[in-house]
Motif scaffolding. Sequence first.
Motif, PDB file in Angstrom:
ATOM      1  N   ASP A   1     -16.035  -6.702   0.055  1.00  0.00           N
ATOM      2  CA  ASP A   1     -16.849  -7.081   1.210  1.00  0.00           C
ATOM      3  C   ASP A   1     -15.991  -7.791   2.259  1.00  0.00           C
ATOM      4  OD1 ASP A   1     -19.275  -8.877   2.586  1.00  0.00           O
ATOM      5  OD2 ASP A   1     -19.912  -6.926   1.856  1.00  0.00           O
ATOM      6  N   ASP A   2     -16.412  -8.967   2.727  1.00  0.00           N
ATOM      7  CA  ASP A   2     -15.692  -9.643   3.811  1.00  0.00           C
ATOM      8  C   ASP A   2     -14.387 -10.296   3.352  1.00  0.00           C
ATOM      9  OD1 ASP A   2     -17.420  -8.977   5.907  1.00  0.00           O
ATOM     10  OD2 ASP A   2     -18.813 -10.559   5.341  1.00  0.00           O
ATOM     11  N   LEU A   3     -14.083 -10.229   2.062  1.00  0.00           N
ATOM     12  CA  LEU A   3     -12.768 -10.677   1.584  1.00  0.00           C
ATOM     13  C   LEU A   3     -11.716  -9.580   1.731  1.00  0.00           C
ATOM     14  CD1 LEU A   3     -13.835 -12.504  -1.702  1.00  0.00           C
ATOM     15  CD2 LEU A   3     -13.100 -13.587   0.436  1.00  0.00           C
ATOM     16  N   ALA A   4     -12.169  -8.361   2.040  1.00  0.00           N
ATOM     17  CA  ALA A   4     -11.254  -7.224   2.119  1.00  0.00           C
ATOM     18  C   ALA A   4     -10.317  -7.352   3.316  1.00  0.00           C
ATOM     19  CB  ALA A   4     -12.040  -5.919   2.208  1.00  0.00           C
ATOM     20  N   GLU A   5      -9.027  -7.362   3.017  1.00  0.00           N
ATOM     21  CA  GLU A   5      -7.982  -7.328   4.022  1.00  0.00           C
ATOM     22  C   GLU A   5      -6.842  -6.488   3.480  1.00  0.00           C
ATOM     23  OE1 GLU A   5      -7.321 -11.096   6.362  1.00  0.00           O
ATOM     24  OE2 GLU A   5      -8.313 -11.967   4.608  1.00  0.00           O
ATOM     25  N   GLN A   6      -5.850  -6.213   4.297  1.00  0.00           N
ATOM     26  CA  GLN A   6      -4.782  -5.324   3.869  1.00  0.00           C
ATOM     27  C   GLN A   6      -4.035  -5.845   2.651  1.00  0.00           C
ATOM     28  OE1 GLN A   6      -2.347  -4.573   7.320  1.00  0.00           O
ATOM     29  NE2 GLN A   6      -3.747  -3.019   8.123  1.00  0.00           N
ATOM     30  N   ASN A   7      -4.005  -7.159   2.473  1.00  0.00           N
ATOM     31  CA  ASN A   7      -3.278  -7.709   1.324  1.00  0.00           C
ATOM     32  C   ASN A   7      -4.195  -8.263   0.240  1.00  0.00           C
ATOM     33  OD1 ASN A   7      -4.170  -9.942   2.735  1.00  0.00           O
ATOM     34  ND2 ASN A   7      -2.277 -11.104   2.506  1.00  0.00           N
ATOM     35  N   THR A   8      -5.499  -8.032   0.347  1.00  0.00           N
ATOM     36  CA  THR A   8      -6.419  -8.449  -0.710  1.00  0.00           C
ATOM     37  C   THR A   8      -6.326  -7.465  -1.863  1.00  0.00           C
ATOM     38  OG1 THR A   8      -7.951  -9.403   0.910  1.00  0.00           O
ATOM     39  CG2 THR A   8      -8.803  -9.011  -1.297  1.00  0.00           C
ATOM     40  N   ILE A   9      -6.116  -7.974  -3.076  1.00  0.00           N
ATOM     41  CA  ILE A   9      -5.952  -7.122  -4.244  1.00  0.00           C
ATOM     42  C   ILE A   9      -7.098  -7.337  -5.217  1.00  0.00           C
ATOM     43  CG2 ILE A   9      -3.435  -7.022  -4.040  1.00  0.00           C
ATOM     44  CD1 ILE A   9      -3.230  -9.159  -6.213  1.00  0.00           C
ATOM     45  N   GLY A  10      -7.347  -6.337  -6.049  1.00  0.00           N
ATOM     46  CA  GLY A  10      -8.417  -6.479  -7.023  1.00  0.00           C
ATOM     47  C   GLY A  10      -8.611  -5.229  -7.840  1.00  0.00           C
TER      48      GLY A  10
ATOM     49  N   ASN B   1       0.845  -1.197   0.000  1.00  0.00           N
ATOM     50  CA  ASN B   1       0.000   0.000   0.000  1.00  0.00           C
ATOM     51  C   ASN B   1       0.879   1.245   0.000  1.00  0.00           C
ATOM     52  OD1 ASN B   1      -2.015   1.914   0.237  1.00  0.00           O
ATOM     53  ND2 ASN B   1      -2.216   1.650   2.457  1.00  0.00           N
ATOM     54  N   TRP B   2       0.901   1.956  -1.121  1.00  0.00           N
ATOM     55  CA  TRP B   2       1.706   3.170  -1.259  1.00  0.00           C
ATOM     56  C   TRP B   2       0.929   4.430  -0.889  1.00  0.00           C
ATOM     57  CZ3 TRP B   2       6.676   2.224  -1.792  1.00  0.00           C
ATOM     58  CH2 TRP B   2       7.078   1.015  -2.367  1.00  0.00           C
ATOM     59  N   ASN B   3      -0.358   4.258  -0.568  1.00  0.00           N
ATOM     60  CA  ASN B   3      -1.208   5.428  -0.333  1.00  0.00           C
ATOM     61  C   ASN B   3      -1.614   5.571   1.126  1.00  0.00           C
ATOM     62  OD1 ASN B   3      -1.015   6.002  -3.014  1.00  0.00           O
ATOM     63  ND2 ASN B   3      -3.171   5.698  -3.507  1.00  0.00           N
ATOM     64  N   GLY B   4      -0.677   5.294   2.036  1.00  0.00           N
ATOM     65  CA  GLY B   4      -0.977   5.458   3.456  1.00  0.00           C
ATOM     66  C   GLY B   4      -1.382   6.868   3.819  1.00  0.00           C
ATOM     67  N   ALA B   5      -0.957   7.847   3.026  1.00  0.00           N
ATOM     68  CA  ALA B   5      -1.311   9.246   3.294  1.00  0.00           C
ATOM     69  C   ALA B   5      -2.747   9.564   2.903  1.00  0.00           C
ATOM     70  CB  ALA B   5      -0.357  10.165   2.532  1.00  0.00           C
ATOM     71  N   PHE B   6      -3.409   8.628   2.231  1.00  0.00           N
ATOM     72  CA  PHE B   6      -4.778   8.856   1.761  1.00  0.00           C
ATOM     73  C   PHE B   6      -5.680   7.735   2.266  1.00  0.00           C
ATOM     74  CE2 PHE B   6      -1.711  10.256  -1.521  1.00  0.00           C
ATOM     75  CZ  PHE B   6      -1.835  11.628  -1.320  1.00  0.00           C
ATOM     76  N   PRO B   7      -6.104   7.783   3.538  1.00  0.00           N
ATOM     77  CA  PRO B   7      -6.887   6.699   4.147  1.00  0.00           C
ATOM     78  C   PRO B   7      -8.109   6.327   3.312  1.00  0.00           C
ATOM     79  CG  PRO B   7      -6.259   8.330   5.795  1.00  0.00           C
ATOM     80  CD  PRO B   7      -5.887   8.908   4.452  1.00  0.00           C
ATOM     81  N   GLY B   8      -8.307   5.017   3.175  1.00  0.00           N
ATOM     82  CA  GLY B   8      -9.431   4.501   2.400  1.00  0.00           C
ATOM     83  C   GLY B   8      -9.114   4.297   0.937  1.00  0.00           C
ATOM     84  N   GLN B   9      -7.995   4.871   0.466  1.00  0.00           N
ATOM     85  CA  GLN B   9      -7.607   4.734  -0.932  1.00  0.00           C
ATOM     86  C   GLN B   9      -6.386   3.835  -1.057  1.00  0.00           C
ATOM     87  OE1 GLN B   9      -9.675   5.835  -2.968  1.00  0.00           O
ATOM     88  NE2 GLN B   9     -10.785   7.405  -1.842  1.00  0.00           N
ATOM     89  N   ASP B  10      -6.404   2.724  -0.318  1.00  0.00           N
ATOM     90  CA  ASP B  10      -5.269   1.801  -0.341  1.00  0.00           C
ATOM     91  C   ASP B  10      -5.001   1.351  -1.772  1.00  0.00           C
ATOM     92  OD1 ASP B  10      -5.717   2.142   2.326  1.00  0.00           O
ATOM     93  OD2 ASP B  10      -5.739   0.020   2.833  1.00  0.00           O
ATOM     94  N   GLN B  11      -3.760   1.496  -2.176  1.00  0.00           N
ATOM     95  CA  GLN B  11      -3.428   1.266  -3.574  1.00  0.00           C
ATOM     96  C   GLN B  11      -2.036   0.679  -3.690  1.00  0.00           C
ATOM     97  OE1 GLN B  11      -5.415   2.407  -6.558  1.00  0.00           O
ATOM     98  NE2 GLN B  11      -3.979   0.939  -7.431  1.00  0.00           N
ATOM     99  N   GLY B  12      -1.957  -0.489  -4.373  1.00  0.00           N
ATOM    100  CA  GLY B  12      -0.660  -1.004  -4.757  1.00  0.00           C
ATOM    101  C   GLY B  12      -0.267  -0.386  -6.073  1.00  0.00           C
ATOM    102  N   LEU B  13       0.527  -1.076  -6.855  1.00  0.00           N
ATOM    103  CA  LEU B  13       0.896  -0.598  -8.177  1.00  0.00           C
ATOM    104  C   LEU B  13      -0.124  -1.124  -9.177  1.00  0.00           C
ATOM    105  CD1 LEU B  13       4.773  -1.142  -8.021  1.00  0.00           C
ATOM    106  CD2 LEU B  13       3.458   0.910  -7.438  1.00  0.00           C
ATOM    107  N   GLY B  14      -1.085  -0.299  -9.506  1.00  0.00           N
ATOM    108  CA  GLY B  14      -2.171  -0.699 -10.402  1.00  0.00           C
ATOM    109  C   GLY B  14      -3.298  -1.410  -9.686  1.00  0.00           C
TER     110      GLY B  14
END
Length: 494
Positions: free
Chosen positions: A346-355, A323-336
Amino acid sequence: MMKKVMPLLFTFILLFSTFISGTVSIYAAESGLNTGDANDVEMLQQPLDDIDPLIENAISEQVMPGAVVLIVRDEQIVKHEAYGYAARYTDNNFTEMENPVEMQEDTIFDMASISKLFTAVAVMTLWDEGMFDLDDPVALYIPEFASNGKEDVTIKQLLTHTSGFRASTTVPVHEIEGDREDRLDFVLNETLEVPPGTRYLYSDVDFITLGVLIERLSGQRQDEYVAANITEPLQMNDTMYSPEASLKERIAATEYQSNVNRGLVWGSVHDEKAWALDGVAGHAGVFSSAEDLAVFGQMMLNEGSYQDEQILSEEAIELITTNWNGAFPGQDQGLGWELNQNWYMDDLAEQNTIGHTGYTGTSIVVSPNNKSITILLTNRVHPTRNTVSTNPTRRMVSEKTASAIDAWSAESMMSLVDRLVDREEITDVSAARSLNNHLTAIDHFESRSNSSKVIKHLEGFSPLIEFYYDNNSLSENAYETLLSDTEYLMGKWQ
């Protein structure tokens, strides 16, 4: 005579069945995703079955004409279903086709913004080759990009939607005179909405620019590069840009676009910007099927490799899923790839869940913790984009996938409780402890296959959930999820 014919007939059927099963197993070995039973991968079948009426209800309410759902766990396809129609209407007045095309499991869909994931992976294959550093200015490789104060925008900022570009271009790309190169030049000369790195702004311009970066660094057009380095090695034969006309009957129709005089868009890209760029762009343009997309997701779960093909290094995967967007809470974003987005995971959402999702009604959720891939493909813009949101349906498919995993046992439900605590949906530590203590007792009786005791304790678990909800210790989502999963687990033992 009949007595002699019957054994011969039986032998023929046996040999034919063996041939067919052999053919299927060979195909499965090549694709790597075998069709399996939910129980074999510790999932309950009932929540997966409950997806069917919910999708059918959405179709009846004209949320979308059709859909395909595919769910994978531990490289086993546990659900793959087609619903409704791939093409049903001739215009945006919902005029019915004389011969509507039923949806099939292998229907090919316009992926819309899920195309951004292919762009991101392609960019990172070039990173693996040492072609650039993520913090390099884009202008180092695309000199004309530096115009209009963009000289400091980095490649990483494009990948994380923090470059400062607005959502789209200032003028519709299809209104720009000239050819593809002229229109790309226009995009590269766009101005920023805000200074780089100061806000999260989801932008197609970011990824059109990344598509140009791929082409400049590789010397190939983006579709050629993606084919050579991603889809062909992974044998994703139903994944492409600009499908051949012969594939039209296998492709889900999209919108009737009277505004640009395209009529019914069916077999070519829906997005107007990608259409104006000859169907090949960094933000949209990819067509794929559910099973092909699952292969792509499995490659990500396998840390960049699949069926002996190494698409990305483990280092690249780690960067993509950070997650490169720690400065923007709720907008967790990897590379793409997006991270931890409850609104469709939904309930699959976790810090390392991607989509990611796509405007045409597509979505993919890849959960490393659950070793699962959840895909919903719809043609919700057929025949018009002015339909109700697909997001409730996306969430529902993710929710039922999670329930199939979480409600498998009391032990898996304890993991659910822990996740709800992490998400601050269970706010009282004593409530979490009490719930897990009760589940520990149920787990004890499950290990002994004592169904009567399991059922008795589950019957006592629901009032406990009610009690903590009434005392404001659980969020509404935690309350509903725990009650639903308790009911599913009860069904398993009854």
